[in-house]
Design a protein around this motif. Sequence first.
Motif, PDB file in Angstrom:
ATOM      1  N   ASN A  40       1.422  -1.348  -0.232  1.00  0.00           N
ATOM      2  CA  ASN A  40       0.022   0.064   0.225  1.00  0.00           C
ATOM      3  C   ASN A  40       1.207   1.165   0.221  1.00  0.00           C
ATOM      4  O   ASN A  40       0.556   2.534  -0.662  1.00  0.00           O
ATOM      5  CB  ASN A  40      -1.297  -0.109   1.026  1.00  0.00           C
ATOM      6  N   TRP A  41       2.046   1.574   0.646  1.00  0.00           N
ATOM      7  CA  TRP A  41       2.436   2.461   0.454  1.00  0.00           C
ATOM      8  C   TRP A  41       3.886   2.711  -0.371  1.00  0.00           C
ATOM      9  O   TRP A  41       3.522   4.189  -0.401  1.00  0.00           O
ATOM     10  CB  TRP A  41       4.200   2.273   1.905  1.00  0.00           C
ATOM     11  N   ALA A  42       3.769   2.100  -1.183  1.00  0.00           N
ATOM     12  CA  ALA A  42       4.126   2.119  -2.807  1.00  0.00           C
ATOM     13  C   ALA A  42       2.699   3.349  -3.756  1.00  0.00           C
ATOM     14  O   ALA A  42       3.889   3.943  -4.472  1.00  0.00           O
ATOM     15  CB  ALA A  42       4.643   0.322  -3.474  1.00  0.00           C
ATOM     16  N   PHE A  43       1.840   2.660  -3.547  1.00  0.00           N
ATOM     17  CA  PHE A  43       0.988   3.913  -4.219  1.00  0.00           C
ATOM     18  C   PHE A  43       1.437   5.445  -4.099  1.00  0.00           C
ATOM     19  O   PHE A  43       1.325   5.877  -5.128  1.00  0.00           O
ATOM     20  CB  PHE A  43      -0.363   3.710  -4.172  1.00  0.00           C
ATOM     21  N   PRO A  44       1.146   6.251  -3.252  1.00  0.00           N
ATOM     22  CA  PRO A  44       1.175   6.870  -2.890  1.00  0.00           C
ATOM     23  C   PRO A  44       2.429   7.783  -2.995  1.00  0.00           C
ATOM     24  O   PRO A  44       2.855   9.202  -3.997  1.00  0.00           O
ATOM     25  CB  PRO A  44       1.078   7.755  -1.288  1.00  0.00           C
ATOM     26  N   VAL A  45       3.647   7.292  -3.024  1.00  0.00           N
ATOM     27  CA  VAL A  45       5.388   7.965  -3.608  1.00  0.00           C
ATOM     28  C   VAL A  45       5.421   7.782  -4.903  1.00  0.00           C
ATOM     29  O   VAL A  45       4.741   8.189  -5.590  1.00  0.00           O
ATOM     30  CB  VAL A  45       6.253   6.172  -2.425  1.00  0.00           C
ATOM     31  N   ALA A  46       4.486   6.396  -5.266  1.00  0.00           N
ATOM     32  CA  ALA A  46       4.676   6.575  -7.161  1.00  0.00           C
ATOM     33  C   ALA A  46       3.535   7.464  -7.600  1.00  0.00           C
ATOM     34  O   ALA A  46       3.987   8.625  -8.546  1.00  0.00           O
ATOM     35  CB  ALA A  46       4.477   5.450  -7.706  1.00  0.00           C
ATOM     36  N   TRP A  47       2.583   7.521  -7.310  1.00  0.00           N
ATOM     37  CA  TRP A  47       1.654   9.083  -7.279  1.00  0.00           C
ATOM     38  C   TRP A  47       2.114  10.322  -7.403  1.00  0.00           C
ATOM     39  O   TRP A  47       2.287  11.439  -8.709  1.00  0.00           O
ATOM     40  CB  TRP A  47       0.442   8.769  -7.615  1.00  0.00           C
ATOM     41  N   THR A  48       3.227  10.373  -6.561  1.00  0.00           N
ATOM     42  CA  THR A  48       3.265  11.435  -6.161  1.00  0.00           C
ATOM     43  C   THR A  48       4.675  12.317  -7.320  1.00  0.00           C
ATOM     44  O   THR A  48       4.390  13.141  -7.772  1.00  0.00           O
ATOM     45  CB  THR A  48       4.399  11.965  -5.031  1.00  0.00           C
ATOM     46  N   ILE A  49       5.618  11.260  -7.133  1.00  0.00           N
ATOM     47  CA  ILE A  49       7.028  11.338  -8.334  1.00  0.00           C
ATOM     48  C   ILE A  49       6.278  11.481  -9.639  1.00  0.00           C
ATOM     49  O   ILE A  49       6.380  11.877 -11.246  1.00  0.00           O
ATOM     50  CB  ILE A  49       7.411  10.519  -7.935  1.00  0.00           C
ATOM     51  N   LEU A  50       4.601  10.118 -10.238  1.00  0.00           N
ATOM     52  CA  LEU A  50       4.737  11.161 -11.625  1.00  0.00           C
ATOM     53  C   LEU A  50       3.718  12.438 -11.415  1.00  0.00           C
ATOM     54  O   LEU A  50       4.053  13.327 -13.090  1.00  0.00           O
ATOM     55  CB  LEU A  50       3.402   9.442 -11.093  1.00  0.00           C
ATOM     56  N   TYR A  51       2.870  12.714 -10.821  1.00  0.00           N
ATOM     57  CA  TYR A  51       2.076  13.479 -10.917  1.00  0.00           C
ATOM     58  C   TYR A  51       2.982  15.095 -10.434  1.00  0.00           C
ATOM     59  O   TYR A  51       2.719  16.308 -11.153  1.00  0.00           O
ATOM     60  CB  TYR A  51       1.511  14.070  -9.046  1.00  0.00           C
ATOM     61  N   ILE A  52       4.291  15.132 -10.314  1.00  0.00           N
ATOM     62  CA  ILE A  52       4.853  16.401 -10.397  1.00  0.00           C
ATOM     63  C   ILE A  52       5.905  15.765 -12.068  1.00  0.00           C
ATOM     64  O   ILE A  52       5.933  17.190 -12.748  1.00  0.00           O
ATOM     65  CB  ILE A  52       6.547  15.497  -9.299  1.00  0.00           C
ATOM     66  N   MET A  53       6.266  15.011 -12.616  1.00  0.00           N
ATOM     67  CA  MET A  53       6.503  14.740 -13.734  1.00  0.00           C
ATOM     68  C   MET A  53       5.469  15.430 -14.962  1.00  0.00           C
ATOM     69  O   MET A  53       5.211  15.480 -15.988  1.00  0.00           O
ATOM     70  CB  MET A  53       7.057  13.244 -14.072  1.00  0.00           C
ATOM     71  N   ILE A  54       4.202  15.144 -14.094  1.00  0.00           N
ATOM     72  CA  ILE A  54       2.959  14.816 -14.942  1.00  0.00           C
ATOM     73  C   ILE A  54       2.584  16.768 -15.377  1.00  0.00           C
ATOM     74  O   ILE A  54       2.669  17.378 -16.013  1.00  0.00           O
ATOM     75  CB  ILE A  54       1.896  14.629 -14.992  1.00  0.00           C
ATOM     76  N   ALA A  55       3.029  17.264 -14.281  1.00  0.00           N
ATOM     77  CA  ALA A  55       3.161  18.818 -13.754  1.00  0.00           C
ATOM     78  C   ALA A  55       4.083  19.771 -14.638  1.00  0.00           C
ATOM     79  O   ALA A  55       3.794  20.537 -15.349  1.00  0.00           O
ATOM     80  CB  ALA A  55       2.868  18.942 -12.531  1.00  0.00           C
ATOM     81  N   VAL A  56       5.414  19.026 -14.367  1.00  0.00           N
ATOM     82  CA  VAL A  56       6.126  19.428 -15.191  1.00  0.00           C
ATOM     83  C   VAL A  56       6.057  19.140 -16.900  1.00  0.00           C
ATOM     84  O   VAL A  56       6.386  20.297 -17.681  1.00  0.00           O
ATOM     85  CB  VAL A  56       7.838  18.741 -15.284  1.00  0.00           C
ATOM     86  N   ALA A  57       5.710  18.592 -17.124  1.00  0.00           N
ATOM     87  CA  ALA A  57       5.359  17.716 -18.627  1.00  0.00           C
ATOM     88  C   ALA A  57       4.472  19.131 -19.012  1.00  0.00           C
ATOM     89  O   ALA A  57       4.082  19.618 -20.365  1.00  0.00           O
ATOM     90  CB  ALA A  57       4.798  16.502 -19.090  1.00  0.00           C
ATOM     91  N   GLY A  58       3.352  19.436 -18.207  1.00  0.00           N
ATOM     92  CA  GLY A  58       2.090  20.274 -19.061  1.00  0.00           C
ATOM     93  C   GLY A  58       2.747  21.333 -18.776  1.00  0.00           C
ATOM     94  O   GLY A  58       1.900  21.920 -19.632  1.00  0.00           O
ATOM     95  N   TRP A  59       3.806  22.314 -17.590  1.00  0.00           N
ATOM     96  CA  TRP A  59       3.913  23.231 -17.311  1.00  0.00           C
ATOM     97  C   TRP A  59       4.687  23.735 -19.100  1.00  0.00           C
ATOM     98  O   TRP A  59       4.553  25.044 -19.549  1.00  0.00           O
ATOM     99  CB  TRP A  59       4.848  23.422 -16.390  1.00  0.00           C
ATOM    100  N   ARG A  60       5.370  23.116 -20.150  1.00  0.00           N
ATOM    101  CA  ARG A  60       6.229  22.965 -20.375  1.00  0.00           C
ATOM    102  C   ARG A  60       5.456  23.467 -21.645  1.00  0.00           C
ATOM    103  O   ARG A  60       5.325  23.961 -23.121  1.00  0.00           O
ATOM    104  CB  ARG A  60       7.420  21.546 -20.692  1.00  0.00           C
ATOM    105  N   THR A  61       4.099  22.793 -21.759  1.00  0.00           N
ATOM    106  CA  THR A  61       3.324  22.697 -23.335  1.00  0.00           C
ATOM    107  C   THR A  61       2.715  23.828 -22.858  1.00  0.00           C
ATOM    108  O   THR A  61       2.605  24.208 -23.798  1.00  0.00           O
ATOM    109  CB  THR A  61       2.249  21.546 -23.335  1.00  0.00           C
ATOM    110  N   PHE A  62       2.322  24.050 -22.097  1.00  0.00           N
ATOM    111  CA  PHE A  62       1.183  25.359 -21.911  1.00  0.00           C
ATOM    112  C   PHE A  62       1.995  26.244 -22.222  1.00  0.00           C
ATOM    113  O   PHE A  62       2.076  27.042 -22.802  1.00  0.00           O
ATOM    114  CB  PHE A  62       0.783  25.537 -20.277  1.00  0.00           C
ATOM    115  N   ARG A  63       3.304  26.485 -21.751  1.00  0.00           N
ATOM    116  CA  ARG A  63       4.165  28.121 -21.816  1.00  0.00           C
ATOM    117  C   ARG A  63       4.650  28.277 -23.322  1.00  0.00           C
ATOM    118  O   ARG A  63       4.496  29.023 -24.198  1.00  0.00           O
ATOM    119  CB  ARG A  63       6.139  27.321 -21.273  1.00  0.00           C
ATOM    120  N   ARG A  64       4.463  26.585 -24.371  1.00  0.00           N
ATOM    121  CA  ARG A  64       5.039  26.517 -25.611  1.00  0.00           C
ATOM    122  C   ARG A  64       3.524  27.054 -26.184  1.00  0.00           C
ATOM    123  O   ARG A  64       3.261  27.427 -27.679  1.00  0.00           O
ATOM    124  CB  ARG A  64       5.327  25.218 -26.059  1.00  0.00           C
TER     125      ARG A  64
END
Length: 147
Positions: A40-64
């Motif tokens: 169970n502990w793996a899910f919030p860890v994985a999702w937090t890392i993934l959410y940061i990556m999703i956010a950075v990708a979205g920000w890069r796309t939004f800027r362009r």
Amino acid sequence: MVQLLVFVVGVVGIGWLIGATNLPGAWYASLAKPGFVPPNWAFPVAWTILYIMIAVAGWRTFRRDPSGKAMLVWFAQLALNFAWSPVMFTMHQIGAALVILVGLFMTIVAYIVIETSRDKLAAALFVPYAAWVAFAGTLNAAIWRLN
């Protein structure tokens, strides 16, 4: 940098809020599950890392291109992502949750395809996300089959 912070805080914060308000609980604990379920502990860890990556990708796309096709696909994947937990853990709809994951995987792949020619880093940030969602879909399908 303010936009990046908004993206990270927004995506991670909403993701955590949805997770905290749609907990697996006793219903999920009672389900038959395959042997490859992570702890169970793996899910919030994985999702937090993934959410940061999703956010950075979205920000890069939004800027362009804030209103372009890639940004629309980015928002679509986020909506599907945020829909999964309520459908699975609150509504207890295992099959519908699986349908959401299939759609989510398709939008992730579409984003990667669109961004590969425009922003290789944004596309690459979605590759681990695609792998995790493919795994989550396999897990969801196994749980659906077993129950």
